[in-house]
Design an enzyme around this catalytic site. Sequence first.
Site, PDB file in Angstrom:
ATOM      1  N   TYR A 207       0.836  -1.209   0.000  1.00  0.00           N
ATOM      2  CA  TYR A 207       0.000   0.000   0.000  1.00  0.00           C
ATOM      3  C   TYR A 207       0.870   1.258   0.000  1.00  0.00           C
ATOM      4  O   TYR A 207       0.653   2.175  -0.803  1.00  0.00           O
ATOM      5  CB  TYR A 207      -0.928  -0.006   1.215  1.00  0.00           C
ATOM      6  N   LYS A 211       1.367   4.299  -2.960  1.00  0.00           N
ATOM      7  CA  LYS A 211       1.130   5.724  -2.708  1.00  0.00           C
ATOM      8  C   LYS A 211       2.371   6.560  -3.021  1.00  0.00           C
ATOM      9  O   LYS A 211       2.255   7.698  -3.486  1.00  0.00           O
ATOM     10  CB  LYS A 211       0.672   5.929  -1.261  1.00  0.00           C
ATOM     11  N   THR A 244     -14.045   6.405   6.078  1.00  0.00           N
ATOM     12  CA  THR A 244     -14.591   5.791   4.866  1.00  0.00           C
ATOM     13  C   THR A 244     -14.398   4.278   4.939  1.00  0.00           C
ATOM     14  O   THR A 244     -13.814   3.759   5.890  1.00  0.00           O
ATOM     15  CB  THR A 244     -13.870   6.311   3.594  1.00  0.00           C
TER      16      THR A 244
END
Length: 326
Positions: A207, A211, A244
């Site tokens: 991850y 990014k 979220t």
Amino acid sequence: MFSAVRSYLLPIIKLYLLGFKVLLVQLFSRPFRLPVMPRQDGKVAIVTGGGRGIGFEVVRHMARLGAHVIIGGRDEQEGLAAVRRICEEYKEAKVEFTKLDLASLQSVRQFVQSFTERDLPLNILVNNAGVMLVPEGRTEDGFEQHFGINYLGHFLLTCLLLDTLKDSGKCGHFSRVVNVSSSAHRIGKIRLNDLNSCQCYSAHAAYCRSKLAQLLFSSHLHQELQRGGFPLSSCAVDPGMVDTALYRHLWTPLCLAQSAIARLLFKTPAEGAATVVYAALSPALEGECGGGYWANGCREMTTPPTFDPQLQLSLWETSVQLLGLQ
């Protein structure tokens, strides 16, 4: 054996320590309040992952200002529901959904083809969709999921839409590419010989790597556009820790804890979207003032690897090769 365990555990420790630090800073900082943005009548925007969360709030705000917004997403039911919600709220809203699966290069190409056939301008591209800490797996084309969806899918989408973005910009009204990134890039490491995380898989490392790749791409693209004198800018935005569904793949105990505290301590999706909308629409970021890395409404410095021109170029060339682009 020790090296493999270290390679697996170190990214986990670093990411959660970084998350704790970001949350503390967020708690003691005044949240960015989006100033009034100008009307966007006549402008066309594409927002990936615009069916929920930060993406939905970005679409909602742009539509309220008169922009024609196209949501690109994998979940058709979710996307159409988002369109209905926005149109119910703003009767004059011009919002639509088009299928886009960033885990499929064929889907990305089909999305771009269907868009370009309509002969519309494209003033704003918001690369927002993403996944975090998903179990080990591969995209339809064999890429590690974080790298394939968060970075490579958006790389291809942007490159295929680049000519339209350039043609749609003009002096004083640049087109813009906004890449929604994360502070997690600060602990990411790019290994050009193992972008697919084959040597030792860690969802946390993958991850962070995706990014960082986003930022390298965003920065290199902006520099190339400046050198070419094109009316188009590219920037990256860190929305902060936002409540979220992105966190749904956390370990179960952490997921339960996150769900309990998110409503109290995390930003709302609307707050997380504020800097994204600012980067996409603000007149203050016009022309040479564009580009950079933005968080909480301010331009920020980031880690040295992000500014490494050789790493930027090498990743760009490798990506072009992987995608079979000219």
